[in-house]
Motif scaffolding. Structure first.
Motif, mmCIF file in Angstrom:
data_model
loop_
_atom_site.group_PDB
_atom_site.id
_atom_site.type_symbol
_atom_site.label_atom_id
_atom_site.label_comp_id
_atom_site.label_asym_id
_atom_site.label_seq_id
_atom_site.Cartn_x
_atom_site.Cartn_y
_atom_site.Cartn_z
ATOM 1 N N UNK A 193 0.835 -1.188 0.000
ATOM 2 C CA UNK A 193 0.000 0.000 0.000
ATOM 3 C C UNK A 193 0.876 1.247 0.000
ATOM 4 N N UNK A 194 0.548 2.166 -0.881
ATOM 5 C CA UNK A 194 1.283 3.428 -0.938
ATOM 6 C C UNK A 194 0.572 4.412 -0.010
ATOM 7 N N UNK A 195 1.344 5.078 0.815
ATOM 8 C CA UNK A 195 0.765 5.972 1.813
ATOM 9 C C UNK A 195 1.582 7.250 1.928
ATOM 10 N N UNK A 196 0.988 8.232 2.588
ATOM 11 C CA UNK A 196 1.678 9.483 2.877
ATOM 12 C C UNK A 196 1.123 10.031 4.181
ATOM 13 N N UNK A 197 1.709 11.112 4.657
ATOM 14 C CA UNK A 197 1.217 11.780 5.861
ATOM 15 C C UNK A 197 0.399 13.001 5.449
ATOM 16 N N UNK A 198 -0.443 13.450 6.343
ATOM 17 C CA UNK A 198 -1.327 14.569 6.058
ATOM 18 C C UNK A 198 -0.617 15.896 5.896
ATOM 19 N N UNK A 199 0.634 15.997 6.358
ATOM 20 C CA UNK A 199 1.353 17.263 6.242
ATOM 21 C C UNK A 199 2.200 17.368 4.972
ATOM 22 N N UNK A 200 2.057 16.403 4.064
ATOM 23 C CA UNK A 200 2.727 16.499 2.764
ATOM 24 C C UNK A 200 1.905 17.383 1.838
ATOM 25 N N UNK A 201 2.559 17.993 0.876
ATOM 26 C CA UNK A 201 1.816 18.829 -0.065
ATOM 27 C C UNK A 201 1.035 17.948 -1.037
ATOM 28 N N UNK A 202 -0.011 18.507 -1.566
ATOM 29 C CA UNK A 202 -0.810 17.797 -2.558
ATOM 30 C C UNK A 202 0.049 17.493 -3.782
ATOM 31 N N UNK A 203 0.928 18.397 -4.137
ATOM 32 C CA UNK A 203 1.811 18.155 -5.277
ATOM 33 C C UNK A 203 2.722 16.949 -5.018
ATOM 34 N N UNK A 260 -1.382 23.242 -6.017
ATOM 35 C CA UNK A 260 -1.160 21.998 -5.281
ATOM 36 C C UNK A 260 0.107 22.011 -4.415
ATOM 37 N N UNK A 261 1.025 22.910 -4.708
ATOM 38 C CA UNK A 261 2.239 22.998 -3.898
ATOM 39 C C UNK A 261 1.994 23.744 -2.588
ATOM 40 N N UNK A 262 0.881 24.476 -2.511
ATOM 41 C CA UNK A 262 0.606 25.255 -1.298
ATOM 42 C C UNK A 262 -0.449 24.618 -0.405
ATOM 43 N N UNK A 263 -1.053 23.526 -0.855
ATOM 44 C CA UNK A 263 -2.073 22.842 -0.055
ATOM 45 C C UNK A 263 -1.507 21.548 0.513
ATOM 46 N N UNK A 286 -7.394 18.275 2.030
ATOM 47 C CA UNK A 286 -8.361 17.816 1.017
ATOM 48 C C UNK A 286 -8.678 16.325 1.088
ATOM 49 N N UNK A 287 -8.009 15.582 1.951
ATOM 50 C CA UNK A 287 -8.246 14.132 2.029
ATOM 51 C C UNK A 287 -9.666 13.856 2.516
ATOM 52 N N UNK A 288 -10.148 12.672 2.204
ATOM 53 C CA UNK A 288 -11.414 12.200 2.756
ATOM 54 C C UNK A 288 -11.108 11.606 4.126
#
Length: 149
Positions: free
Chosen positions: A11-21, A67-70, A75-77
């Motif tokens: 599973x590919x994952x990320x943290x909520x504090x990463x940029x959308x970009x 997307x680099x500033x969000x 925006x995640x569900x």
């Protein structure tokens, strides 16, 4: 059958504090349409949300936002449905159908991410089950022929 037996474990994952970009680049790199958003505890990656390519298009691109500033967390569900590795496949399908969800992170007993199950995974499983079911008739006919000779 248990959902843990058919889920995708890589599973590919990320943290909520990463940029959308950065998240979009991660999706591109791994050829996936979603990322499970996690919070890292001592030993577990706890799913807290999911980000899809559609979320990026609808919430960022369509509105002309940068997307680099969000952040992913913006925006995640967050209304996340998860399934335990031991959950029954058919019960999971029912829960997905009732909520209109196409992807569900799979977690262990400690709530840590162990995989993800998608509608595609479930369709593949059900197709195999239907194939096995279709072989009953031919097996029965073959059995009857042998018994009547």
């Amino acid at each position: 059958m248990r959902i843990g037996e058919i889920c995708t474990v890589q599973t590919i994952y990320c943290k909520g504090d990463e940029t959308v970009q950065a998240a979009a680049l991660l999706m591109r790199k791994h050829h996936v349409g979603d990322l499970v958003v996690i919070e890292q505890t001592n030993e577990e990656r706890i799913p807290v949300g999911i980000l899809t390519d559609r979320d990026i298009v609808v919430s960022v691109i369509a509105l002309g936002l940068d997307p680099a500033s969000l952040l992913v967390g913006d925006i995640m569900s967050a209304d996340l449905l998860t399934a335990s590795e031991d959950d029954d496949v058919y019960e999971t399908i029912d829960r997905m159908r009732s909520r209109g969800i196409r992807r569900v992170p799979v977690v262990n007993n400690a709530g840590g991410l162990t995989g993800i199950v998608s509608v595609d995974d479930l369709l593949e499983f059900l197709a195999e089950e239907m194939g096995e079911l279709s072989r009953i008739s031919s097996h029965q006919q073959s059995h009857e022929k042998r018994a009547r000779q």
